[in-house]
Design an enzyme around this catalytic site. Structure first.
Site, PDB file in Angstrom:
ATOM      1  N   LYS A  27       0.835  -1.215   0.000  1.00  0.00           N
ATOM      2  CA  LYS A  27       0.000   0.000   0.000  1.00  0.00           C
ATOM      3  C   LYS A  27       0.867   1.260   0.000  1.00  0.00           C
ATOM      4  O   LYS A  27       0.619   2.181  -0.770  1.00  0.00           O
ATOM      5  CB  LYS A  27      -0.925  -0.044   1.231  1.00  0.00           C
ATOM      6  CG  LYS A  27      -1.901   1.107   1.330  1.00  0.00           C
ATOM      7  CD  LYS A  27      -3.161   0.717   2.071  1.00  0.00           C
ATOM      8  CE  LYS A  27      -2.966   0.575   3.573  1.00  0.00           C
ATOM      9  NZ  LYS A  27      -2.773   1.863   4.264  1.00  0.00           N
ATOM     10  N   ARG A  32       2.828   5.973  -3.276  1.00  0.00           N
ATOM     11  CA  ARG A  32       3.959   6.803  -3.699  1.00  0.00           C
ATOM     12  C   ARG A  32       4.213   6.662  -5.191  1.00  0.00           C
ATOM     13  O   ARG A  32       4.615   7.621  -5.858  1.00  0.00           O
ATOM     14  CB  ARG A  32       5.199   6.415  -2.890  1.00  0.00           C
ATOM     15  CG  ARG A  32       5.091   6.897  -1.421  1.00  0.00           C
ATOM     16  CD  ARG A  32       5.953   6.056  -0.503  1.00  0.00           C
ATOM     17  NE  ARG A  32       6.064   6.566   0.855  1.00  0.00           N
ATOM     18  CZ  ARG A  32       5.159   6.352   1.826  1.00  0.00           C
ATOM     19  NH1 ARG A  32       4.073   5.653   1.583  1.00  0.00           N
ATOM     20  NH2 ARG A  32       5.348   6.837   3.043  1.00  0.00           N
ATOM     21  N   GLY A 100      -5.448   7.612   5.560  1.00  0.00           N
ATOM     22  CA  GLY A 100      -4.579   8.610   6.178  1.00  0.00           C
ATOM     23  C   GLY A 100      -3.350   8.884   5.328  1.00  0.00           C
ATOM     24  O   GLY A 100      -2.885  10.031   5.246  1.00  0.00           O
ATOM     25  N   ARG A 128      -9.054  11.485  12.731  1.00  0.00           N
ATOM     26  CA  ARG A 128      -7.599  11.344  12.884  1.00  0.00           C
ATOM     27  C   ARG A 128      -6.892  12.702  12.845  1.00  0.00           C
ATOM     28  O   ARG A 128      -7.306  13.616  12.140  1.00  0.00           O
ATOM     29  CB  ARG A 128      -7.056  10.396  11.802  1.00  0.00           C
ATOM     30  CG  ARG A 128      -7.688   9.020  11.934  1.00  0.00           C
ATOM     31  CD  ARG A 128      -7.160   8.043  10.942  1.00  0.00           C
ATOM     32  NE  ARG A 128      -5.752   7.750  11.151  1.00  0.00           N
ATOM     33  CZ  ARG A 128      -5.030   7.011  10.341  1.00  0.00           C
ATOM     34  NH1 ARG A 128      -5.586   6.502   9.244  1.00  0.00           N
ATOM     35  NH2 ARG A 128      -3.763   6.771  10.599  1.00  0.00           N
ATOM     36  N   ASP A 325       1.959  -1.332  11.784  1.00  0.00           N
ATOM     37  CA  ASP A 325       0.615  -1.762  11.369  1.00  0.00           C
ATOM     38  C   ASP A 325       0.330  -3.221  11.737  1.00  0.00           C
ATOM     39  O   ASP A 325      -0.766  -3.720  11.491  1.00  0.00           O
ATOM     40  CB  ASP A 325       0.455  -1.583   9.858  1.00  0.00           C
ATOM     41  CG  ASP A 325       0.426  -0.104   9.469  1.00  0.00           C
ATOM     42  OD1 ASP A 325       0.071   0.726  10.326  1.00  0.00           O
ATOM     43  OD2 ASP A 325       0.763   0.211   8.313  1.00  0.00           O
ATOM     44  N   ARG A 356      -6.262   1.382  18.127  1.00  0.00           N
ATOM     45  CA  ARG A 356      -6.006  -0.064  18.000  1.00  0.00           C
ATOM     46  C   ARG A 356      -5.684  -0.738  19.328  1.00  0.00           C
ATOM     47  O   ARG A 356      -5.836  -1.955  19.435  1.00  0.00           O
ATOM     48  CB  ARG A 356      -4.896  -0.325  16.970  1.00  0.00           C
ATOM     49  CG  ARG A 356      -5.400  -0.099  15.558  1.00  0.00           C
ATOM     50  CD  ARG A 356      -4.368  -0.381  14.488  1.00  0.00           C
ATOM     51  NE  ARG A 356      -5.011  -0.317  13.181  1.00  0.00           N
ATOM     52  CZ  ARG A 356      -4.362  -0.174  12.031  1.00  0.00           C
ATOM     53  NH1 ARG A 356      -3.039  -0.076  12.019  1.00  0.00           N
ATOM     54  NH2 ARG A 356      -5.029  -0.133  10.891  1.00  0.00           N
ATOM     55  N   ARG A 401      -7.512  -3.537   9.481  1.00  0.00           N
ATOM     56  CA  ARG A 401      -6.596  -4.492  10.130  1.00  0.00           C
ATOM     57  C   ARG A 401      -7.209  -5.122  11.383  1.00  0.00           C
ATOM     58  O   ARG A 401      -6.851  -6.237  11.754  1.00  0.00           O
ATOM     59  CB  ARG A 401      -5.257  -3.822  10.439  1.00  0.00           C
ATOM     60  CG  ARG A 401      -4.552  -3.366   9.167  1.00  0.00           C
ATOM     61  CD  ARG A 401      -3.087  -3.127   9.349  1.00  0.00           C
ATOM     62  NE  ARG A 401      -2.596  -2.216   8.326  1.00  0.00           N
ATOM     63  CZ  ARG A 401      -2.334  -2.552   7.067  1.00  0.00           C
ATOM     64  NH1 ARG A 401      -2.517  -3.804   6.668  1.00  0.00           N
ATOM     65  NH2 ARG A 401      -1.908  -1.650   6.202  1.00  0.00           N
TER      66      ARG A 401
HETATM   67  C1  S3P Z   1       2.415   4.763   6.279  1.00  0.00           C
HETATM   68  C2  S3P Z   1       2.961   5.114   7.486  1.00  0.00           C
HETATM   69  C3  S3P Z   1       2.427   4.644   8.782  1.00  0.00           C
HETATM   70  C4  S3P Z   1       1.511   3.442   8.614  1.00  0.00           C
HETATM   71  C5  S3P Z   1       0.534   3.632   7.481  1.00  0.00           C
HETATM   72  C6  S3P Z   1       1.263   3.843   6.175  1.00  0.00           C
HETATM   73  C7  S3P Z   1       3.003   5.295   5.035  1.00  0.00           C
HETATM   74  O1  S3P Z   1       1.692   5.689   9.378  1.00  0.00           O
HETATM   75  O2  S3P Z   1       0.797   3.207   9.812  1.00  0.00           O
HETATM   76  O3  S3P Z   1      -0.317   2.514   7.359  1.00  0.00           O
HETATM   77  O4  S3P Z   1       2.699   4.779   3.945  1.00  0.00           O
HETATM   78  O5  S3P Z   1       3.807   6.239   5.136  1.00  0.00           O
HETATM   79  P1  S3P Z   1       2.372   6.818  10.322  1.00  0.00           P
HETATM   80  O6  S3P Z   1       3.203   7.688   9.486  1.00  0.00           O
HETATM   81  O7  S3P Z   1       1.200   7.542  10.919  1.00  0.00           O
HETATM   82  O8  S3P Z   1       3.144   6.044  11.352  1.00  0.00           O
END
Ligand code: S3P
Length: 444
Positions: A27, A32, A100, A128, A325, A356, A401
């Site tokens: 993911k 990216r 997020g 969030r 995660d 979580r 998750r």
């Molecule tokens: C991610 C960073 C993590 C992770 C999220 C994906 C990313 O979050 O929990 O599922 O792709 O940069 P945080 O930056 O909030 O730790």
């Protein structure tokens, strides 16, 4: 995307799990790959993209800002980018769904372009915290109008040229790091992020791959990442490996269901992501990496795993970012292991797709596990391999998750474990149920 009907389900394992599976694309890398391709001038290609709702939200947003993104019948995605500095003003609000990562990284992109964008999301995402990106991006010159508490819906008004900053991350977050680096791409001069605790480095690897001038200096445990702005990105061909976070579910299912033997092929094993597998090995897992190779600049292997007797462990706080995660599924492992598992330093888990720590403590207790919830972690006394009682409905709280973790817990429970809503699983792992059923599980 923001409005779905709940889909309850429960899962059982009538016998051992066996077979060979692949999990969908990573993911983090998928997001990216779309963003950087959309900023390169010319045509990029992406194979193995995760076609989950979160990544599709990123694709829709990059289209709304001018990129041409299409999926071929062979599953290859092609992206015609607009070039750094040339993102267009989106006409409507950008719907980030549950994601997020899309939200925070795209806020970074918008922050240094002369455009304004509004971000909206589902009930989970709208709770969030976005202050963690608003603060640094604001000091680069972007303006924000956010909902109370720095939450969605929010509007970003970018500034071009933005002001380069040097920013020390107050929380270990790859999303915050990446948002600043992406903003830095269209900012004159050097934008620098200081990372006291290393987090996933896909942005750094891929920015370099696209030709950005990016350096990483190591000072003890601290990493200093510098990117030169007004970058010209060159189109690439990206091959996305399987997501180690998704692979965690079949791997743990095989470890817990007696007699199982499963291979998960083509799993990304970037050291900033592979913490779960190290901890499982330390707990006694019969788990091996075969066919180790490099794919698209990322280490990849096939994971071969067999049912194992597992022992409780003290999980060092320092390893948390490399498995951030994976704690929901690790808590399920802990509930079945022999003895006590102690986790700490996990405050960040409270601001993921759900809280979580609270959601897992509540759900695991409801199916008979012994769990103490602390401010920064859970302490779990396992059954020593005996099945959990089960016989409860779990509130997954729009968290993919959590839903998948309790699907796996249901495989090793006497009575059914019903997940109130499996719909969010489509954000990161389309085909999850079919994969488990293909290994021999039952789902209803
Ligand atoms: C991610 C960073 C993590 C992770 C999220 C994906 C990313 O979050 O929990 O599922 O792709 O940069 P945080 O930056 O909030 O730790």
């Amino acid at each position: 995307m923001t409005d779905q009907h709940p889909r309850p389900a429960h899962f059982a394992a009538p016998g051992p799990l066996s077979g060979t599976v692949r999990v969908p694309g990573d993911k983090s890398i998928s997001h990216r790959s779309l963003m950087l391709s959309a900023l390169a001038v010319g045509e990029s290609k992406v194979d193995g993209l995760l076609e989950g709702e979160d990544v599709l939200a990123t694709a829709a947003a990059m289209r709304a800002m001018g990129a041409d993104i299409a999926r071929g019948t062979d599953g290859r995605w092609t992206i015609h980018g607009v070039g750094v500095g040339s993102l267009l003003q989106p006409e409507a609000a950008l719907d980030m769904g549950n994601s997020g990562t899309s939200t925070r990284l795209l806020m970074g992109l918008v922050a240094s372009h002369p455009i304004t964008a509004t971000f909206i999301g589902d009930a989970s995402l709208s709770k969030r915290p976005m202050g963690r990106v608003i603060e640094p991006l604001g000091s680069m010159g972007a303006e924000f109008t956010a909902s109370p508490g720095g939450r969605l819906p929010l509007m970003v008004r970018g500034l071009a040229p933005a002001v380069p900053i040097e920013y020390r991350l107050p929380v270990a977050s790859a999303q915050v790091k990446s948002a600043i680096l992406l903003a830095g791409l269209n900012t004159p001069g050097i934008t620098r992020v200081i990372e006291p605790v290393p987090t996933r480095d896909h942005s750094e690897r891929m920015l370099r791959g696209f030709g950005a001038e990016l350096t990483v200096e190591q000072d003890g445990g601290t990493r200093i990442i510098s990117v030169r702005g007004e970058a010209e990105l060159k189109p690439q061909h990206i091959v996305v490996p399987g997501d180690p976070s998704s692979a965690g579910f079949p791997v743990v299912a095989a470890l817990l269901v007696p007699g199982s033997s499963v291979t998960v092929e083509n799993v990304g094993l970037n050291p900033t992501r592979a913490g779960l597998f190290e901890i499982l090995k330390a707990m006694g897992a019969d788990l091996r990496f075969d066919n180790e190779r490099i794919v698209g600049g990322e280490p990849v292997a096939d994971i071969v795993v067999r049912h194992s007797t597992l022992k409780g462990i003290e999980v060092p706080a320092e390893i948390a970012p490399s498995m951030i995660d994976e704690f929901p599924i690790l808590f399920v492992v802990a509930a079945l292991a022999e003895g006590r598992t102690v986790t700490r330093g996990l405050e960040e888990l409270r601001v993921k797709e759900s809280d979580r720590l609270a959601t897992m403590a509540e759900g695991l207790r409801a199916i008979g596990a012994r769990v103490e919830e602390r401010e920064d972690g859970l302490v779990i006394d396992g059954t020593g391999g005996e099945p959990l009682a089960g016989g409860a409905t779990i509130a997954a709280r729009l968290d993919h998750r959590i839903a998948m973790s309790f699907a796996v817990a249901g495989l090793v429970s006497r009575d059914p474990v019903t997940i109130d809503d499996m719909a969010p699983v489509a954000t990161s792992f389309p085909g999850f149920t079919d994969m488990l059923v293909g290994l021999g599980a039952e789902s209803a």
